[in-house]
Design a protein around this motif. Structure first.
Motif, PDB file in Angstrom:
ATOM      1  N   PRO A  36      37.724  49.607  55.725  1.00 60.95           N
ATOM      2  CA  PRO A  36      36.669  49.056  54.857  1.00 60.95           C
ATOM      3  C   PRO A  36      36.843  47.541  54.725  1.00 60.95           C
ATOM      4  CG  PRO A  36      37.587  51.048  53.900  1.00 60.95           C
ATOM      5  CD  PRO A  36      38.453  50.714  55.069  1.00 60.95           C
ATOM      6  N   VAL A  37      35.753  46.816  54.649  1.00 59.74           N
ATOM      7  CA  VAL A  37      35.815  45.352  54.613  1.00 59.74           C
ATOM      8  C   VAL A  37      36.749  44.842  53.523  1.00 59.74           C
ATOM      9  CG1 VAL A  37      34.477  43.248  54.169  1.00 59.74           C
ATOM     10  CG2 VAL A  37      33.589  44.989  55.737  1.00 59.74           C
ATOM     11  N   PRO A  38      36.708  45.379  52.289  1.00 66.23           N
ATOM     12  CA  PRO A  38      37.599  44.842  51.249  1.00 66.23           C
ATOM     13  C   PRO A  38      39.017  45.395  51.306  1.00 66.23           C
ATOM     14  CG  PRO A  38      36.216  46.529  50.306  1.00 66.23           C
ATOM     15  CD  PRO A  38      35.766  46.367  51.742  1.00 66.23           C
ATOM     16  N   GLY A  39      39.335  46.207  52.319  1.00 64.78           N
ATOM     17  CA  GLY A  39      40.684  46.738  52.460  1.00 64.78           C
ATOM     18  C   GLY A  39      40.764  48.229  52.206  1.00 64.78           C
ATOM     19  N   TYR A  40      41.872  48.827  52.651  1.00 62.57           N
ATOM     20  CA  TYR A  40      42.093  50.250  52.391  1.00 62.57           C
ATOM     21  C   TYR A  40      42.051  50.524  50.882  1.00 62.57           C
ATOM     22  CZ  TYR A  40      43.765  51.270  57.175  1.00 62.57           C
ATOM     23  OH  TYR A  40      43.874  51.451  58.535  1.00 62.57           O
ATOM     24  N   PRO A  41      41.419  51.619  50.474  1.00 61.98           N
ATOM     25  CA  PRO A  41      41.386  51.936  49.035  1.00 61.98           C
ATOM     26  C   PRO A  41      42.771  52.032  48.409  1.00 61.98           C
ATOM     27  CG  PRO A  41      39.815  53.296  50.228  1.00 61.98           C
ATOM     28  CD  PRO A  41      40.628  52.571  51.268  1.00 61.98           C
ATOM     29  N   GLU A  42      43.722  52.625  49.144  1.00 64.98           N
ATOM     30  CA  GLU A  42      45.052  52.770  48.570  1.00 64.98           C
ATOM     31  C   GLU A  42      45.767  51.424  48.404  1.00 64.98           C
ATOM     32  OE1 GLU A  42      45.343  54.643  52.801  1.00 64.98           O
ATOM     33  OE2 GLU A  42      43.767  54.080  51.354  1.00 64.98           O
ATOM     34  N   LEU A  43      45.477  50.467  49.285  1.00 65.59           N
ATOM     35  CA  LEU A  43      46.053  49.132  49.117  1.00 65.59           C
ATOM     36  C   LEU A  43      45.433  48.437  47.908  1.00 65.59           C
ATOM     37  CD1 LEU A  43      47.764  46.709  49.879  1.00 65.59           C
ATOM     38  CD2 LEU A  43      46.057  46.106  51.624  1.00 65.59           C
ATOM     39  N   ARG A  44      44.124  48.560  47.769  1.00 68.28           N
ATOM     40  CA  ARG A  44      43.471  47.937  46.611  1.00 68.28           C
ATOM     41  C   ARG A  44      43.969  48.557  45.303  1.00 68.28           C
ATOM     42  NH1 ARG A  44      37.524  48.677  47.500  1.00 68.28           N
ATOM     43  NH2 ARG A  44      38.072  49.986  49.279  1.00 68.28           N
ATOM     44  N   GLN A  45      44.216  49.863  45.319  1.00 71.68           N
ATOM     45  CA  GLN A  45      44.762  50.493  44.113  1.00 71.68           C
ATOM     46  C   GLN A  45      46.178  49.980  43.842  1.00 71.68           C
ATOM     47  OE1 GLN A  45      43.307  52.694  41.736  1.00 71.68           O
ATOM     48  NE2 GLN A  45      45.162  51.929  40.753  1.00 71.68           N
ATOM     49  N   ALA A  46      46.969  49.816  44.884  1.00 69.28           N
ATOM     50  CA  ALA A  46      48.325  49.297  44.703  1.00 69.28           C
ATOM     51  C   ALA A  46      48.295  47.875  44.152  1.00 69.28           C
ATOM     52  CB  ALA A  46      49.082  49.337  46.024  1.00 69.28           C
ATOM     53  N   ILE A  47      47.305  47.091  44.548  1.00 67.80           N
ATOM     54  CA  ILE A  47      47.157  45.742  44.006  1.00 67.80           C
ATOM     55  C   ILE A  47      46.783  45.816  42.528  1.00 67.80           C
ATOM     56  CG2 ILE A  47      45.740  43.648  44.120  1.00 67.80           C
ATOM     57  CD1 ILE A  47      45.629  44.142  47.207  1.00 67.80           C
TER      58      ILE A  47
ATOM     59  N   ALA B 231      40.079  47.588  38.581  1.00 69.25           N
ATOM     60  CA  ALA B 231      39.806  48.759  39.414  1.00 69.25           C
ATOM     61  C   ALA B 231      39.693  48.288  40.863  1.00 69.25           C
ATOM     62  CB  ALA B 231      38.511  49.435  38.970  1.00 69.25           C
ATOM     63  N   PRO B 232      39.819  49.202  41.841  1.00 63.31           N
ATOM     64  CA  PRO B 232      39.706  48.787  43.229  1.00 63.31           C
ATOM     65  C   PRO B 232      38.418  48.027  43.548  1.00 63.31           C
ATOM     66  CG  PRO B 232      40.657  50.970  43.136  1.00 63.31           C
ATOM     67  CD  PRO B 232      40.261  50.614  41.724  1.00 63.31           C
ATOM     68  N   GLU B 233      37.335  48.289  42.823  1.00 59.73           N
ATOM     69  CA  GLU B 233      36.080  47.572  43.079  1.00 59.73           C
ATOM     70  C   GLU B 233      36.171  46.085  42.734  1.00 59.73           C
ATOM     71  OE1 GLU B 233      33.985  48.583  38.742  1.00 59.73           O
ATOM     72  OE2 GLU B 233      33.136  49.391  40.591  1.00 59.73           O
ATOM     73  N   ASN B 234      37.227  45.713  42.005  1.00 57.79           N
ATOM     74  CA  ASN B 234      37.445  44.312  41.645  1.00 57.79           C
ATOM     75  C   ASN B 234      38.301  43.570  42.667  1.00 57.79           C
ATOM     76  OD1 ASN B 234      37.839  45.801  38.551  1.00 57.79           O
ATOM     77  ND2 ASN B 234      36.189  44.306  38.865  1.00 57.79           N
ATOM     78  N   ILE B 235      38.789  44.268  43.672  1.00 54.33           N
ATOM     79  CA  ILE B 235      39.772  43.708  44.611  1.00 54.33           C
ATOM     80  C   ILE B 235      39.147  43.561  45.994  1.00 54.33           C
ATOM     81  CG2 ILE B 235      42.058  43.998  45.642  1.00 54.33           C
ATOM     82  CD1 ILE B 235      42.088  43.730  42.561  1.00 54.33           C
ATOM     83  N   VAL B 236      39.379  42.397  46.616  1.00 51.60           N
ATOM     84  CA  VAL B 236      39.004  42.195  48.014  1.00 51.60           C
ATOM     85  C   VAL B 236      40.240  41.695  48.765  1.00 51.60           C
ATOM     86  CG1 VAL B 236      37.518  40.973  49.656  1.00 51.60           C
ATOM     87  CG2 VAL B 236      36.625  41.648  47.421  1.00 51.60           C
TER      88      VAL B 236
ATOM     89  N   ALA C  31      41.190  39.100  42.843  1.00 51.30           N
ATOM     90  CA  ALA C  31      40.723  40.009  41.793  1.00 51.30           C
ATOM     91  C   ALA C  31      39.676  39.262  40.981  1.00 51.30           C
ATOM     92  CB  ALA C  31      41.874  40.441  40.902  1.00 51.30           C
ATOM     93  N   ALA C  32      38.536  39.913  40.756  1.00 50.11           N
ATOM     94  CA  ALA C  32      37.433  39.267  40.039  1.00 50.11           C
ATOM     95  C   ALA C  32      36.506  40.340  39.487  1.00 50.11           C
ATOM     96  CB  ALA C  32      36.664  38.350  40.983  1.00 50.11           C
ATOM     97  N   ARG C  33      35.592  39.928  38.600  1.00 51.52           N
ATOM     98  CA  ARG C  33      34.589  40.876  38.126  1.00 51.52           C
ATOM     99  C   ARG C  33      33.848  41.438  39.333  1.00 51.52           C
ATOM    100  NH1 ARG C  33      30.089  37.642  34.768  1.00 51.52           N
ATOM    101  NH2 ARG C  33      28.983  39.622  35.033  1.00 51.52           N
ATOM    102  N   LYS C  34      33.323  42.648  39.196  1.00 52.21           N
ATOM    103  CA  LYS C  34      32.851  43.366  40.376  1.00 52.21           C
ATOM    104  C   LYS C  34      31.720  42.657  41.096  1.00 52.21           C
ATOM    105  CE  LYS C  34      29.710  46.559  37.932  1.00 52.21           C
ATOM    106  NZ  LYS C  34      29.395  47.990  37.693  1.00 52.21           N
ATOM    107  N   GLU C  35      30.868  41.904  40.371  1.00 49.58           N
ATOM    108  CA  GLU C  35      29.764  41.205  41.037  1.00 49.58           C
ATOM    109  C   GLU C  35      30.291  40.086  41.942  1.00 49.58           C
ATOM    110  OE1 GLU C  35      28.232  42.825  37.117  1.00 49.58           O
ATOM    111  OE2 GLU C  35      30.019  41.711  37.786  1.00 49.58           O
ATOM    112  N   ILE C  36      31.336  39.396  41.501  1.00 47.13           N
ATOM    113  CA  ILE C  36      31.929  38.338  42.325  1.00 47.13           C
ATOM    114  C   ILE C  36      32.695  38.955  43.487  1.00 47.13           C
ATOM    115  CG2 ILE C  36      33.604  36.450  42.342  1.00 47.13           C
ATOM    116  CD1 ILE C  36      32.815  35.865  39.450  1.00 47.13           C
ATOM    117  N   ALA C  37      33.435  40.026  43.213  1.00 50.13           N
ATOM    118  CA  ALA C  37      34.151  40.708  44.300  1.00 50.13           C
ATOM    119  C   ALA C  37      33.178  41.206  45.361  1.00 50.13           C
ATOM    120  CB  ALA C  37      34.966  41.870  43.741  1.00 50.13           C
TER     121      ALA C  37
END
Length: 407
Positions: A75-86, A99-104, A259-265
């Protein structure tokens, strides 16, 4: 003209690329490599790169990822499990809930910074950049056709901009503030109280966002790391950038994140989707292992960086004309060298700037460093202390001997 002759129109490059400067850290590294290719023993203190190997458990995770078939697009913003680890990392280290939706996840922290600038800044918008600053900030603003407003911290305040200075610089056209803490190039670290005062200023200007570069977070010699996003009144307007290159000695792996609000992410994900898409799948799996492995390897490196900082500060005491604050983090010293301006080299060239002095040291002492003009501070020179102790000793002995030749 012979019949088979071919004519070409003059090459015209874009105004965008013509306005952009080459990274001065990379430019100095090129000069150092050119001298080394001629057989000169050059000690390079120009690059901000750990001299440690990536920890073995992270390398092993990359090998395992290959064997397990992690060789496809992610996925463009990264693996879900990596984003969760972040997200887990932010909760553990910074008391920040995402949340992962805040991470790119991006191809290095540099891309994360560029994604954010390009997603927020319109032509003519003002971007306040705390100086001294990392070399690429101003060029990113140029790329977005924004206007950089440089706000210089004083040497007496460890090069840190104050809340009062920030308040005076904000105008109705201010869109973004950029800074790093711990800072590249100065090693300065903003305290919680200092960031709290800055947060109060930002809170009074709802059109203003802040890009907080925390890539050196783990390389901190003063204890607690404070993040601007920890202040609730401005959290949704802070984009926090970090990565793995410094704290985990993973420079070549090229993994950073924001990490940012979901609209910026979402905007940063959109930008990235049209430029690089996701970063390397294998590197992402290695980054996941790095986070799961905790901070012990980073803490070991920090102990070495602290020892090297203290070593270098002791060595530069013997160099008259260097005014050197004590860095609180990162792995640089950033002395003011104006004491050498106006002096002449043995061949008669006058030292009129830090750039002149850096070039003299490269050619005479065979030590590569980066002049402060690249960081918005033309009176200073940046030396990386991310080198072995014996290299640092030799480098500053050479520098001391060379500088005695200036009259």
């Amino acid at each position: 003209m012979p019949a088979d002759a071919t004519t070409f129109a003059p090459l015209v490059l874009s105004d965008r690329i013509n306005a952009m400067q080459e990274s001065q850290t990379i430019a100095m590294a090129k000069k150092a490599r050119a001298l080394a290719a001629e057989g000169v023993d050059v000690i390079s203190l120009s690059f901000g790169e750990p001299d440690f190997q990536t920890p073995q458990y992270i390398k092993d995770a990359a090998k395992k990822a290959l064997d397990e078939g992690y060789t496809f697009y992610t996925p463009v913003p990264g693996y879900p499990e990596l984003r969760q680890a972040i997200c887990d990392k932010f909760e553990r280290d910074n008391q920040l809930s995402y949340a992962p939706e805040n991470i790119v996840v991006s191809t290095g922290a540099k891309q994360a910074l560029a994604n954010a600038v390009l997603s927020l800044v319109n032509p003519g918008d003002e971007v306040i950049v705390f100086a001294p600053y990392w070399v690429s900030y101003e060029e990113m603003v140029k790329l977005a056709e924004g206007t950089t407003i440089t706000l210089m911290g004083t040497l007496e305040n460890d090069f840190k901009v104050t809340a009062q200075e920030l308040e005076a610089a904000i105008t109705p056209r201010t869109r973004l503030i950029m800074y790093s803490s711990p800072c590249n190039p100065t090693g300065s670290v903003f305290s919680r109280a200092e960031l709290g005062a800055i947060a109060e200023v930002v809170a009074r200007h709802p059109q203003v966002h802040v890009l907080a570069d925390e890539i050196y977070e783990y390389i901190n010699f003063v204890g607690e790391h404070a993040s601007l996003a920890q202040f609730a009144a401005v959290k949704d307007r802070v984009i926090t950038v970090n990565g793995f290159s410094k704290g985990y000695a993973m420079t070549g792996w090229r993994v950073g994140y924001l990490a940012a609000r979901k609209e910026i992410a979402a905007a940063c994900e959109k930008m990235q989707s049209q430029i690089t898409s996701a970063t390397c799948s294998i590197a992402q799996r290695a980054a996941l292992a790095a986070l799961q492995g905790g901070r012990s390897s980073a803490d070991e490196m920090v102990a070495a960086y602290r020892r090297r900082r203290d070593l270098v500060l002791e060595l530069v005491k013997d160099i008259p004309g260097f005014r050197t604050p004590t860095p609180s983090g990162a792995f640089y010293i950033f002395p003011d060298v104006t004491g050498y301006f106006g002096k002449a080299t043995p061949t008669g060239e006058v030292i009129s700037s830090a750039a002149d002095l850096a070039l003299f040291m490269l050619n005479d002492a065979h030590v590569a460093a980066v002049d402060g003009g690249a960081f918005g501070a033309p009176n200073c020179i940046r030396f990386s202390t991310a080198a072995a102790d014996e290299k640092l000793r030799e480098a500053f002995i050479r520098i001391k001997n060379s500088l005695t030749k200036l009259q």
